[in-house]
Structures are given as structure tokens and as C-alpha cells.
Enzyme design. Sequence first.
Site, PDB file in Angstrom:
ATOM      1  N   ASP A   1      -1.148  -6.064  -0.242  1.00  0.00           N
ATOM      2  CA  ASP A   1      -1.479  -5.432   1.038  1.00  0.00           C
ATOM      3  C   ASP A   1      -2.976  -5.195   1.146  1.00  0.00           C
ATOM      4  O   ASP A   1      -3.609  -4.716   0.198  1.00  0.00           O
ATOM      5  CB  ASP A   1      -0.787  -4.063   1.141  1.00  0.00           C
ATOM      6  CG  ASP A   1       0.462  -4.106   1.993  1.00  0.00           C
ATOM      7  OD1 ASP A   1       0.657  -5.083   2.754  1.00  0.00           O
ATOM      8  OD2 ASP A   1       1.263  -3.152   1.888  1.00  0.00           O
TER       9      ASP A   1
ATOM     10  N   ASP B   1       0.842  -1.208   0.000  1.00  0.00           N
ATOM     11  CA  ASP B   1       0.000   0.000   0.000  1.00  0.00           C
ATOM     12  C   ASP B   1       0.877   1.258   0.000  1.00  0.00           C
ATOM     13  O   ASP B   1       0.366   2.381  -0.092  1.00  0.00           O
ATOM     14  CB  ASP B   1      -1.023  -0.010   1.139  1.00  0.00           C
ATOM     15  CG  ASP B   1      -0.389  -0.063   2.512  1.00  0.00           C
ATOM     16  OD1 ASP B   1       0.861  -0.197   2.616  1.00  0.00           O
ATOM     17  OD2 ASP B   1      -1.135   0.022   3.510  1.00  0.00           O
ATOM     18  N   SER B   2       2.199   1.073   0.040  1.00  0.00           N
ATOM     19  CA  SER B   2       3.119   2.190  -0.197  1.00  0.00           C
ATOM     20  C   SER B   2       2.892   2.783  -1.580  1.00  0.00           C
ATOM     21  O   SER B   2       3.374   3.879  -1.876  1.00  0.00           O
ATOM     22  CB  SER B   2       4.575   1.731  -0.063  1.00  0.00           C
ATOM     23  OG  SER B   2       4.806   0.574  -0.849  1.00  0.00           O
TER      24      SER B   2
ATOM     25  N   LYS C   1      -1.324  -9.380   2.768  1.00  0.00           N
ATOM     26  CA  LYS C   1      -0.550  -8.958   3.950  1.00  0.00           C
ATOM     27  C   LYS C   1      -1.400  -7.988   4.742  1.00  0.00           C
ATOM     28  O   LYS C   1      -2.107  -7.155   4.142  1.00  0.00           O
ATOM     29  CB  LYS C   1       0.763  -8.294   3.517  1.00  0.00           C
ATOM     30  CG  LYS C   1       1.566  -7.725   4.700  1.00  0.00           C
ATOM     31  CD  LYS C   1       3.001  -7.406   4.338  1.00  0.00           C
ATOM     32  CE  LYS C   1       3.208  -6.051   3.692  1.00  0.00           C
ATOM     33  NZ  LYS C   1       2.768  -4.897   4.505  1.00  0.00           N
TER      34      LYS C   1
ATOM     35  N   GLU D   1       9.253  -4.546  10.207  1.00  0.00           N
ATOM     36  CA  GLU D   1       9.738  -3.268   9.664  1.00  0.00           C
ATOM     37  C   GLU D   1      10.240  -2.339  10.768  1.00  0.00           C
ATOM     38  O   GLU D   1       9.595  -2.196  11.815  1.00  0.00           O
ATOM     39  CB  GLU D   1       8.596  -2.559   8.901  1.00  0.00           C
ATOM     40  CG  GLU D   1       9.026  -1.192   8.353  1.00  0.00           C
ATOM     41  CD  GLU D   1       8.048  -0.584   7.373  1.00  0.00           C
ATOM     42  OE1 GLU D   1       7.023  -1.221   7.040  1.00  0.00           O
ATOM     43  OE2 GLU D   1       8.311   0.574   6.945  1.00  0.00           O
TER      44      GLU D   1
ATOM     45  N   GLU E   1      -1.378  -5.537   8.533  1.00  0.00           N
ATOM     46  CA  GLU E   1      -0.563  -4.983   9.616  1.00  0.00           C
ATOM     47  C   GLU E   1      -1.221  -5.259  10.968  1.00  0.00           C
ATOM     48  O   GLU E   1      -2.454  -5.288  11.056  1.00  0.00           O
ATOM     49  CB  GLU E   1      -0.395  -3.466   9.430  1.00  0.00           C
ATOM     50  CG  GLU E   1       0.387  -3.108   8.179  1.00  0.00           C
ATOM     51  CD  GLU E   1       0.622  -1.602   8.034  1.00  0.00           C
ATOM     52  OE1 GLU E   1       0.338  -0.835   8.979  1.00  0.00           O
ATOM     53  OE2 GLU E   1       1.093  -1.211   6.958  1.00  0.00           O
TER      54      GLU E   1
HETATM   55  O1  KIV Z   1       3.535  -1.109   1.638  1.00  0.00           O
HETATM   56  C1  KIV Z   1       4.681  -1.571   1.551  1.00  0.00           C
HETATM   57  O2  KIV Z   1       5.410  -1.338   0.580  1.00  0.00           O
HETATM   58  C2  KIV Z   1       5.161  -2.405   2.644  1.00  0.00           C
HETATM   59  C3  KIV Z   1       6.620  -2.712   2.670  1.00  0.00           C
HETATM   60  C4  KIV Z   1       7.373  -1.498   3.018  1.00  0.00           C
HETATM   61  C5  KIV Z   1       6.928  -3.846   3.554  1.00  0.00           C
HETATM   62  O3  KIV Z   1       4.410  -2.804   3.466  1.00  0.00           O
END
Ligand code: KIV
Length: 284
Positions: A102, A63-64, A132, A201, A134
Site C-alpha cells: 500500500d 496500510d491497515s 496499491k 471494499e 486508493e
Molecule cells: O490496508 C489494507 O489492509 C487494505 C485491505 C483492507 C484491502 O487495504
Amino acid sequence: MSTTFTLDTATSRANPTPKPMRRLTVPAIQKRKGGEPIVMLTAYTARMAQLMDAHCDMLLVGDSLGQVIYGLPSTLSVTIDMMIAHGAAVVRGSYHSVVIIDMPFGTYEASPEQAFASAARIMAETGAAGVKLEGGEAMAETVAFLTRRGIPVVGHVGLTPQAVNALGGYGARGRDEAEQAKILADARAIADAGAFSLVVEGVVEPLAIAITQGVGVPVIGIGASAQCDGQVLVAEDMLGMFDRTARFVKRYDDMAGRISAAVERYAGEVRERAFPGAEQLYSI
Ligand code: KIV
């Protein structure tokens, strides 16, 4: 030398077809605990996936992409539709890596049922291998709910960017013993709940090592330790697309500088009427 791919609208596949490789699987990644380090990078587009696929074991549609692709101030306003559009592109562009997507903020925290509905949609509409999410102990029940229903889950503990407001920033975590104990307990809870891997992280190195030694699933570090079972970075960070990056990023190239130089040359040639040249023109 790189090949130019176009997307074949009939098959939604890259054309020419990149050499097909058998895709790695979630159980194959799980078996890498304590073995050959897992190579993971973020990917948001089909073309970047094509370029990185052969070198990686896992591609993360993080989600970055909120900051990297959309210029948003944080990951908080990333939507499930954004994740699905980019996730499907990365699956189309890859043949080898396990693709993980994510779950964006607000699509899984309310209940295990909400998480299942979001994850099932992501999996069905992208073809990714897993999701994924969090969070630590508070998300363990949700991780167990998803994994028992056939959705492979990667956990994410330590510095969790979706919690930036609660954490007060993006600084490294685990600087005192109490926080170290909490993050280690989070990691254990998510691994015990059935996550097949964990991203850790932005934590102090001894904590990253303790987590890697303290859970039975592969731990993929970012700003953590070379002793983790694998590493992940945001691809645009390691390629040098940004002027400022976190301390834990190593730049392997200066793509920003190279793009700027190429565009400067193009602009000069357009202004001098040197482009297009004879080789770019059609004759009758
Ligand atoms: O969103 C993302 O790119 C991430 C990585 C930094 C692990 O969660």
C-alpha cells in the site's frame, strides 16, 4: 507441523529455506479475470508471510498495519518507512505470492511525479511486485503515469479508509444510485488507466457485481461479493485476533482466545516455579 524459521543475516532469507516455489507474476494474476478466484490476505511480517504464502496468490502489505501492528487510530499516520520495513519483511518471507504494498496517505496524491518517486522507492527497497493506491477518477492520471513507467498498480475503490474523514466513517458505500454510479465510474477510470487489478471494499453487493462485470481486470472484494474475481481480508481479522470486526469479516479461528489461554498457562507455571522444567534446562 510448523517449522521454526530464523532469518539468516548473511542472506536475509529464512533459515531453513522454505521450499522455493516459483513466484506468481502480475500478468498471471491479470489472466485470472473470470477464472479461478484469487486468494489474497494481508501480511506485515516475515513469519506470517511464511505461514500464508503457500495458500495465497497475493499478499498485501496493507496500510491497515497502522491499526493492526502499531495501534494507531486510522491509516492516516502510517509512513512510507513503515510500509518499506514491513514490505521487505514480507517479500523475504514469501516465495510464491505476488506481494503488493500500500502507498500510504500523503505519499502519492499531490502529483503523478510524487507518486512515482514514492512507488519507485517502495519497489526498489522491498522487492515487491507492485503498489496499491486508493481513489477513483481523481487518481486515474497517476495510475496511468505509474503503469506507463513499469510500476504495476492495484486500485482501491468504494470504501477507501484513507478518506475516512471525507466519507464520515467506515460504513458501506453505494447505498444510493448516485453513489453507485460514481463508484462504478471510479472503478472503470482506474482500470482504464492501466491498473492490473482492483480492490473493491465495503460496497453493496449489486455494485460489487456490476464493477466485476464492468471492468476487464480482476476485482478483489472485501465486504463486496463472492462473485468478485477474488477476496482479501486482514489476516488478523480472519484469524480472530480482535474482539470486534466489521460485518464482512468471517473468523476462521480464535487466535486471541488461544493466545490468552497459552499466556495464562505460562504465567501460572512461572508463578508456581513449574517453568522452566528439566527439559528446558542446560546441564553441565
Ligand atoms: O490496508 C489494507 O489492509 C487494505 C485491505 C483492507 C484491502 O487495504
